[in-house]
Design a protein around this motif. Structure first.
Motif, PDB file in Angstrom:
ATOM      1  N   TYR A 200       0.845  -1.202   0.000  1.00 11.48           N
ATOM      2  CA  TYR A 200       0.000   0.000   0.000  1.00 11.48           C
ATOM      3  C   TYR A 200       0.880   1.252   0.000  1.00 11.48           C
ATOM      4  O   TYR A 200       0.600   2.236  -0.684  1.00 11.48           O
ATOM      5  CB  TYR A 200      -0.906   0.026   1.227  1.00 11.48           C
ATOM      6  CG  TYR A 200      -2.007  -1.014   1.219  1.00 11.48           C
ATOM      7  CD1 TYR A 200      -2.358  -1.686   0.061  1.00 11.48           C
ATOM      8  CD2 TYR A 200      -2.716  -1.313   2.387  1.00 11.48           C
ATOM      9  CE1 TYR A 200      -3.368  -2.630   0.054  1.00 11.48           C
ATOM     10  CE2 TYR A 200      -3.736  -2.250   2.385  1.00 11.48           C
ATOM     11  CZ  TYR A 200      -4.051  -2.914   1.227  1.00 11.48           C
ATOM     12  OH  TYR A 200      -5.046  -3.837   1.227  1.00 11.48           O
ATOM     13  N   ALA A 210      -5.067   6.785  -7.539  1.00 13.00           N
ATOM     14  CA  ALA A 210      -5.310   5.452  -8.070  1.00 13.00           C
ATOM     15  C   ALA A 210      -5.370   4.435  -6.931  1.00 13.00           C
ATOM     16  O   ALA A 210      -6.206   3.534  -6.933  1.00 13.00           O
ATOM     17  CB  ALA A 210      -4.228   5.075  -9.076  1.00 13.00           C
ATOM     18  N   VAL A 213      -8.771   4.596  -5.269  1.00 14.66           N
ATOM     19  CA  VAL A 213      -9.824   3.975  -6.074  1.00 14.66           C
ATOM     20  C   VAL A 213      -9.684   2.457  -6.068  1.00 14.66           C
ATOM     21  O   VAL A 213     -10.673   1.742  -6.154  1.00 14.66           O
ATOM     22  CB  VAL A 213      -9.781   4.527  -7.525  1.00 14.66           C
ATOM     23  CG1 VAL A 213     -10.793   3.825  -8.390  1.00 14.66           C
ATOM     24  CG2 VAL A 213     -10.050   6.021  -7.529  1.00 14.66           C
ATOM     25  N   ALA A 214      -8.452   1.974  -5.946  1.00 15.43           N
ATOM     26  CA  ALA A 214      -8.241   0.520  -5.918  1.00 15.43           C
ATOM     27  C   ALA A 214      -8.639  -0.073  -4.572  1.00 15.43           C
ATOM     28  O   ALA A 214      -8.507  -1.268  -4.359  1.00 15.43           O
ATOM     29  CB  ALA A 214      -6.791   0.200  -6.235  1.00 15.43           C
ATOM     30  N   VAL A 216      -7.426   0.911  -1.505  1.00 16.64           N
ATOM     31  CA  VAL A 216      -6.376   0.978  -0.482  1.00 16.64           C
ATOM     32  C   VAL A 216      -6.817   1.945   0.628  1.00 16.64           C
ATOM     33  O   VAL A 216      -7.266   3.053   0.333  1.00 16.64           O
ATOM     34  CB  VAL A 216      -5.057   1.480  -1.106  1.00 16.64           C
ATOM     35  CG1 VAL A 216      -4.021   1.758  -0.042  1.00 16.64           C
ATOM     36  CG2 VAL A 216      -4.533   0.475  -2.114  1.00 16.64           C
TER      37      VAL A 216
ATOM     38  N   MET B 332     -15.476  -1.183  -1.789  1.00 15.35           N
ATOM     39  CA  MET B 332     -14.877  -2.467  -2.123  1.00 15.35           C
ATOM     40  C   MET B 332     -15.372  -3.557  -1.175  1.00 15.35           C
ATOM     41  O   MET B 332     -15.745  -4.643  -1.608  1.00 15.35           O
ATOM     42  CB  MET B 332     -13.355  -2.341  -2.037  1.00 15.35           C
ATOM     43  CG  MET B 332     -12.606  -3.529  -2.589  1.00 15.35           C
ATOM     44  SD  MET B 332     -10.834  -3.217  -2.617  1.00 15.35           S
ATOM     45  CE  MET B 332     -10.363  -3.706  -0.968  1.00 15.35           C
ATOM     46  N   THR B 340     -11.920   3.571 -13.442  1.00 14.17           N
ATOM     47  CA  THR B 340     -12.153   5.000 -13.640  1.00 14.17           C
ATOM     48  C   THR B 340     -11.885   5.427 -15.078  1.00 14.17           C
ATOM     49  O   THR B 340     -11.203   4.755 -15.835  1.00 14.17           O
ATOM     50  CB  THR B 340     -11.249   5.833 -12.723  1.00 14.17           C
ATOM     51  OG1 THR B 340      -9.934   5.312 -12.828  1.00 14.17           O
ATOM     52  CG2 THR B 340     -11.698   5.758 -11.297  1.00 14.17           C
ATOM     53  N   GLY B 347      -6.134   5.444 -12.300  1.00 14.10           N
ATOM     54  CA  GLY B 347      -6.199   4.007 -12.529  1.00 14.10           C
ATOM     55  C   GLY B 347      -4.903   3.322 -12.188  1.00 14.10           C
ATOM     56  O   GLY B 347      -4.792   2.641 -11.173  1.00 14.10           O
ATOM     57  N   LEU B 360      -3.127  -4.749  -5.784  1.00 12.69           N
ATOM     58  CA  LEU B 360      -3.632  -3.729  -4.857  1.00 12.69           C
ATOM     59  C   LEU B 360      -4.985  -4.031  -4.231  1.00 12.69           C
ATOM     60  O   LEU B 360      -5.190  -3.808  -3.049  1.00 12.69           O
ATOM     61  CB  LEU B 360      -3.736  -2.376  -5.575  1.00 12.69           C
ATOM     62  CG  LEU B 360      -2.506  -1.492  -5.524  1.00 12.69           C
ATOM     63  CD1 LEU B 360      -2.841  -0.133  -6.083  1.00 12.69           C
ATOM     64  CD2 LEU B 360      -2.008  -1.371  -4.090  1.00 12.69           C
ATOM     65  N   SER B 361      -5.906  -4.539  -5.047  1.00 14.91           N
ATOM     66  CA  SER B 361      -7.249  -4.713  -4.502  1.00 14.91           C
ATOM     67  C   SER B 361      -7.477  -6.116  -3.941  1.00 14.91           C
ATOM     68  O   SER B 361      -8.577  -6.429  -3.501  1.00 14.91           O
ATOM     69  CB  SER B 361      -8.293  -4.385  -5.569  1.00 14.91           C
ATOM     70  OG  SER B 361      -8.161  -5.304  -6.617  1.00 14.91           O
ATOM     71  N   ARG B 415      -7.331  -6.296 -12.192  1.00 14.72           N
ATOM     72  CA  ARG B 415      -7.338  -5.938 -10.777  1.00 14.72           C
ATOM     73  C   ARG B 415      -8.706  -6.239 -10.168  1.00 14.72           C
ATOM     74  O   ARG B 415      -8.813  -6.826  -9.108  1.00 14.72           O
ATOM     75  CB  ARG B 415      -7.005  -4.455 -10.624  1.00 14.72           C
ATOM     76  CG  ARG B 415      -7.121  -3.936  -9.206  1.00 14.72           C
ATOM     77  CD  ARG B 415      -7.061  -2.425  -9.154  1.00 14.72           C
ATOM     78  NE  ARG B 415      -5.717  -1.939  -9.459  1.00 14.72           N
ATOM     79  CZ  ARG B 415      -5.429  -0.661  -9.702  1.00 14.72           C
ATOM     80  NH1 ARG B 415      -6.384   0.255  -9.692  1.00 14.72           N
ATOM     81  NH2 ARG B 415      -4.202  -0.297  -9.968  1.00 14.72           N
ATOM     82  N   TRP B 416      -9.752  -5.856 -10.888  1.00 11.97           N
ATOM     83  CA  TRP B 416     -11.086  -6.042 -10.322  1.00 11.97           C
ATOM     84  C   TRP B 416     -11.602  -7.457 -10.519  1.00 11.97           C
ATOM     85  O   TRP B 416     -12.368  -7.947  -9.693  1.00 11.97           O
ATOM     86  CB  TRP B 416     -12.050  -4.996 -10.866  1.00 11.97           C
ATOM     87  CG  TRP B 416     -11.729  -3.670 -10.253  1.00 11.97           C
ATOM     88  CD1 TRP B 416     -11.154  -2.602 -10.870  1.00 11.97           C
ATOM     89  CD2 TRP B 416     -11.887  -3.293  -8.880  1.00 11.97           C
ATOM     90  NE1 TRP B 416     -10.953  -1.582  -9.981  1.00 11.97           N
ATOM     91  CE2 TRP B 416     -11.392  -1.977  -8.744  1.00 11.97           C
ATOM     92  CE3 TRP B 416     -12.403  -3.942  -7.749  1.00 11.97           C
ATOM     93  CZ2 TRP B 416     -11.403  -1.301  -7.523  1.00 11.97           C
ATOM     94  CZ3 TRP B 416     -12.406  -3.266  -6.544  1.00 11.97           C
ATOM     95  CH2 TRP B 416     -11.907  -1.971  -6.452  1.00 11.97           C
TER      96      TRP B 416
END
Lengths: 327, 502
Positions: A200, A210, A213-214, A216, B332, B340, B347, B360-361, B415-416
C-alpha cells in the motif's frame, strides 16, 4: 556502439556505488590503518543508528513525504530513556532515588511515546491534508519544546551498565548496535515486501488517487507510516544514548537531513513510489564511508559538509537520469 | 471585404489510431455568432484547437479576411486577433483580476535596466476594459474570489482588450446560472454589434436558438453542413448530429438478468450544480448503460456511489441492505469495484509492476497467518489474468507504464476480476484504446454479466452504449432525465433527446 552504451548505462546505474568503491580503495592505499577490523567496527557502530533513522524516514519518503521531526524525536527519546536508566548512586541523577528501569522496558516505553506523537503527525497529514513538510515541522517544534521542559535542558549521564552494554556488549565480535540495525533492516524488508502495508505504501507513493480507487485504505496507511517511523527514531535515540553514554536535548539534531540525504543517495525516489531497504543501506554506507575516508585523508572536518553536498548533487543527477532516459 | 471573416478548408488531423478531423470546413461571417454542434468526439474541440494553434493541422488551410495565414501557437493566434474563452480556463486564481488581464504584457516603468510593474496603469486599464463590458469588478480583487461566470467575463474582457476580432466560446455556459447566462448573451450581443465574430460551442438547444446566427454541425470528425439558425428545428439538429448507422460489432447477449442487487435512491451531491436526486436500480447479470453529454455528471455520480465524492443525501442498498460508503475501501468491502475514466490519473500506479497493480485490490484475500502476503498465490492469480485477458507483456514484473493503453486498461480490469466484486462500475471502459482491445473488453463484460455480475457502464460513444447495454439511463446536467429499457426504443435520437433535456 551498443557496447559503449551498455558501459555508460552501467556507470550511470551504479554511479553511487562506483564512487564509493573508488574512494574506499584510494583511501585504503593512502592510509595504513584504513583497512582494519577496528576501523570497520567503528564504522558499523556509526552506521547502525543512522540506518535505523534512514529506514524510518524511507517509509515517509516513499509515500512522497518527508519527516523533519526525526532529529528532535531522537533527542527526545534519548533523554527520556536516559532519565529512566541512570545509576541509583549517580550524583546528578535526574530522578533522585529512583530505581533504574529495565532497559528493554525503557526502550518499549520511548518507542510507544514517540509512536503516539508520530501518529498525531500522521493524522494531520492523512485526515487534515496538512503537507508532510509542514506537519512534521510542527511536530519538530512541539517535540523540542516538550523535551526542553522535561529535561530542563540538563545533560544526562551516569547510565547503568545494562544500558551502555547495548553498545559495548558484543556478539560475534560485533557490537549489539550493529545487530539491532541488522534486525531492523530485516524487519523493514519484511514489512516493505511481505505485507499489505508495504505494498500500500508503494502504491500511495506512486499514485495516491489510483491507490484510493483501488480500495487501499490510504489514510490509515499514512498514519501507520508516520507512527512506525517515529518508533524507529525512538529506537535510534535509545541506541545513540547507549553509544554515547549520555544524552542532551540536542542529541540527534540535524540527523533527519542526513537520513533524507542517505535515502536519496541510495535511490529512494523523493517524488515517491520507489525505494528499497538496500537503498537506505547503500545511502547510509556512502555517507559514513565518505566521512571516515575524508578523515583518514586528513581533510578538514568542516570541509566534510562540502564534500557531502557535492556527492549529493552528483549522485542524484546520475540517479534521476535512469528515469529521465526511460521516458 | 471578404465574404467570410474566417474560413477553414479541408482540415485533417490524425492522432495515433484515430482520424479526429477529416476534411472539415468552417465559415464564419463577419459580425455573427456561429454555433458549432456535434456529439461528444465529433471533433469540435479539436477543430478549435487547430484554429487556436494548440494542435498542428496535418492538412488544410486557414483564411483570415480572405488571406491565407499560418497559426503557429496560441500567442500567434492572439496576435492575429483570435481569442478563446474556455470554462476551465482560470489562469492564476491566486492573483488579482488586473494581473490576470495583463499577464505576460504588464505595463512597466523603466529606470535604466530596472523594470518596475506599473500597478496604477494596469489597474486603471483593467477598470476601463471591464467597464466597456459593463462590469464593475475591483481590478485588485483576487481572481479566485470571483464566481466562475465572473471569471469568464474577465477572460472575455481580456479578449476584448487584445482587440480580438474572433472569439471562440467553448461550452461557456455549462457552469453558469441563468442570470449569468443572460448577462453573457447581452455581452455577446454587444460584441456582435461592434463587429466581433464569434464561434460558440454548446449542446444546449435553447441557447443556440437564442444566440446563434448560423449553425454548423459536425459528426465523427467530418463536416455535415452549415445552416441558418432560423432554418433548423431542434429535432432536425439532433437528427443531423447523430445520423449514422451502428457499425461496430458487439458480442451476442447471452446473459440472464436476475434480481435487483443495487438500489440507489435520491443520490445527491454536496455541490449544488452536480448530480442530484438520482434514483436507479441495477440487477444481477445486467449491463446498465449511462448515457449523456460530457458534463452531465455521470462520472461524478458514480464516484459519489463509490465513495470518492461526498453525498449530501441519498441511500444505497446492496442486496436489500442499506450500506454506508464513505471511501472507496468501504465500497470495495460492500462488493463494488470501479474502473475509472482517467486511467493515468486514477487508474494505474505507473512506477509499479503489473503484479503490484493487480495485487492492490486483493492483498486482503491472499494472506498467510493473517498478515504475510502469499506471493505464490498472488503470482498465480496475476499470471492467470495475464493469460485470460491476453495482456501483452514480457512478464508480470514489467512496469505498467511501459504497456500500451489497451493493455494498461486490461491490467485494471484484471485488478477487479481478481477482487471479484458483485458490481462493477466501468467509466468509459474503452476510451483511448484500439479496436482489437475494445472488442476484448466487450467480451469480458459479456462474460462477467453471464456469471451474474452486475455492470454499470458509462459511455459517451453512442454505438457502444446502445450495443452493449441492456438498459440505458440518460443524464443531463446532473439529473436523470430518462430511462430506456425497451430494446426497440434504444435509438440514438431518443438518447440524444433525453441528454439535451436541460
Amino acid at each position: 556502439m551498443s557496447k559503449n552504451k551498455s558501459v555508460k548505462d552501467f556507470l550511470i546505474n551504479n554511479g553511487v556505488i562506483i564512487i564509493m568503491i573508488i574512494l574506499v580503495l584510494y583511501t585504503g592505499l593512502r592510509s595504513d590503518n584504513f583497512f582494519t577490523a577496528n576501523n570497520f567496527r567503528n564504522l558499523g557502530g556509526n552506521m547502525s543508528y543512522r540506518l535505523v533513522i534512514a529506514l524510518g524516514i524511507a517509509g515517509c519518503v516513499i509515500t512522497g513525504g518527508c519527516d523533519l521531526s526525526a532529529g528532535r524525536m531522537i533527542g527526545f527519546a534519548a533523554c527520556i530513556a536516559g532519565t529512566l536508566l541512570q545509576k541509583i548512586d549517580y550524583s546528578g541523577k535526574f530522578f533522585p532515588g529512583m530505581e533504574p528501569l529495565n532497559p528493554f522496558l525503557a526502550l518499549i516505553l520511548v518507542m510507544l511515546i514517540c509512536a503516539l506523537f508520530g501518529s498525531i503527525t500522521g493524522f494531520f497529514i492523512a485526515y487534515l491534508s496538512v503537507p508532510p513538510f509542514i506537519a512534521t515541522l510542527a511536530m519538530m517544534e512541539i517535540i523540542y519544546g516538550l523535551g526542553l521542559i522535561y529535561t530542563g535542558a540538563t545533560p544526562l549521564g551516569g547510565y547503568v551498565t545494562s544500558y551502555t552494554a547495548f553498545s559495548s556488549g558484543k556478539f560475534l565480535t560485533l557490537s549489539w548496535l550493529i545487530w539491532i540495525a541488522v534486525l531492523v533492516g530485516l524487519i523493514t524488508w519484511f514489512i516493505f515486501n511481505m505485507t499489505r502495508h508495504g505494498k500500500y505504501m508503494y502504491a500511495i507513493g506512486g499514485n495516491p488517487q489510483a491507490a484510493e480507487v483501488a480500495g487501499v485504505p490510504v489514510k490509515k496507511t499514512m498514519v501507520i507510516i508516520y507512527a512506525k517511523a517515529a518508533a524507529m527514531y525512538a529506537l535510534a535515540g535509545f541506541m545513540l544514548g547507549a553509544k554515547a553514554g549520555g544524552a542532551s536535548i540536542n542529541t540527534g539534531l540535524g540527523y533527519e537531513m542526513e537520513a533524507i540525504a542517505a535515502c536519496a543517495l541510495g535511490g529512494v525516489s523523493v517524488t515517491g513510489g520507489r525505494g528499497r531497504v538496500s537503498s537506505a543501506v547503500i545511502g547510509v554506507a556512502v555517507l559514513e564511508l565518505l566521512k571516515v575516508a575524508l578523515q583518514f585523508l586528513g581533510v578538514d572536518n568542516n570541509a566534510q559538509y562540502i564534500a557531502i553536498g557535492i556527492v549529493l548533487f552528483i549522485a542524484i543527477s546520475l540517479d534521476i537520469r535512469k528515469y529521465v532516459a526511460k521516458k | 471585404m471578404a465574404e467570410y471573416k474566417l474560413e477553414m478548408r479541408g482540415v485533417c488531423k490524425a492522432f495515433p489510431g484515430v482520424k479526429a478531423l477529416d476534411g472539415v470546413e468552417l465559415k464564419l461571417r463577419p459580425g455573427t455568432v456561429l454555433a458549432l454542434m456535434g456529439e461528444n468526439g465529433a471533433g469540435k474541440s479539436t477543430l478549435m484547437k487547430c484554429l487556436f494553434g494548440i494542435y498542428k493541422m496535418d492538412e488544410g488551410e486557414i483564411l483570415l479576411d480572405g488571406e491565407r495565414v499560418e497559426i503557429k501557437d496560441p500567442d500567434d493566434a492572439m496576435a492575429k486577433g483570435i481569442a478563446m474563452v474556455h470554462q476551465e480556463l482560470q489562469p492564476v486564481p491566486a492573483r488579482s483580476v488586473a494581473e490576470n488581464m495583463f499577464l505576460g504584457r504588464f505595463p512597466v516603468h523603466k529606470y535604466g535596466p530596472l523594470q518596475v510593474i506599473d500597478h496604477k496603469t494596469m489597474n486603471e486599464e483593467t477598470r476601463r476594459w471591464l467597464s466597456e463590458l459593463g462590469l464593475d469588478y475591483d481590478p485588485k480583487a483576487l481572481l479566485g474570489t470571483l464566481s466562475i461566470g465572473q471569471m469568464q467575463m474577465v477572460e472575455i474582457a481580456k479578449a476584448v482588450s487584445h482587440e480580438a476580432k474572433i472569439i471562440i466560446f467553448d461550452e461557456p455556459t455549462s457552469s453558469l446560472s441563468d442570470k449569468e447566462v443572460d448577462f453573457l448573451f447581452k455581452v455577446m450581443n454587444d460584441l456582435r454589434d461592434r463587429g466581433v465574430s464569434m464561434i460558440y460551442i454548446s449542446h444546449k438547444m435553447d441557447e443556440i436558438k437564442r444566440i446563434a446566427d448560423d449553425i454548423q454541425i459536425m459528426r465523427d470528425g467530418t463536416y455535415v453542413g452549415t445552416w441558418s439558425a432560423a432554418e433548423l428545428t431542434t429535432d432536425e439538429i439532433i437528427a443531423k448530429m447523430v445520423g449514422r448507422e451502428l457499425t461496430n460489432v458487439y458480442p451476442e447477449h447471452h446473459h440472464q438478468i436476475g434480481e435487483v442487487i443495487l438500489e440507489a435512491e435520491d443520490i445527491t451531491s454536496i455541490h449544488e450544480r452536480s448530480f442530484r436526486n438520482v434514483s436507479f436500480k441495477l440487477r444481477r447479470g445486467e449491463i446498465l448503460g449511462f448515457g449523456g453529454l460530457v458534463g452531465a455528471q455521470r462520472t461524478e455520480l458514480m464516484e459519489g456511489i463509490f465513495g470518492i465524492r461526498h453525498l449530501a443525501k441519498g441511500t444505497i442498498r446492496i442486496k436489500g441492505k442499506e450500506v454506508t460508503i464513505k471511501k472507496p475501501h468501504d465500497a470495495m468491502n460492500a462488493g463494488i469495484g470501479m474502473i475509472t475514466e482517467d486511467r493515468r490519473a486514477r487508474g494505474i500506479v505507473g512506477c509499479l509492476s503489473i503484479k503490484d497493480n493487480v495485487g492492490l485490490s486483493v492483498y486482503n484475500k491472499y494472506l498467510r497467518s493473517g498478515f504475510v502476503l502469499d506471493h505464490p498465490a498472488i503470482n498465480k492469480v496475476v499470471n492467470e489474468s495475464i493469460d485470460k485477458l491476453s495482456i501483452k507483456t514480457p512478464s508480470m514484473m514489467e512496469l505498467i507504464q511501459n504497456l500500451s493503453g489497451g493493455n494498461q486498461q486490461k491490467v485494471i480490469v484484471a485488478r477487479w476480476l481478481a477482487n471479484d466484486p458483485d458490481i462493477l462500475i466501468m467509466d468509459e471502459p474503452t476510451r483511448g484504446i484500439d479496436v482489437g482491445a475494445k472488442h476484448e473488453i466487450y467480451e469480458i463484460m459479456e462474460d462477467l454479466a453471464s456469471q451474474g455480475k452486475a455492470i454499470i457502464m458509462i459511455s459517451s460513444e453512442m454505438p457502444e452504449l446502445l450495443g452493449m447495454a441492456d438498459r440505458v439511463c440518460v443524464m443531463c446536467d446532473g439529473k436523470l432525465t430518462g430511462e430506456i429499457s425497451d430494446k426497440s426504443e434504444m435509438t440514438q435520437e431518443k438518447v440524444m433527446s433525453y441528454a439535451t433535456m436541460f
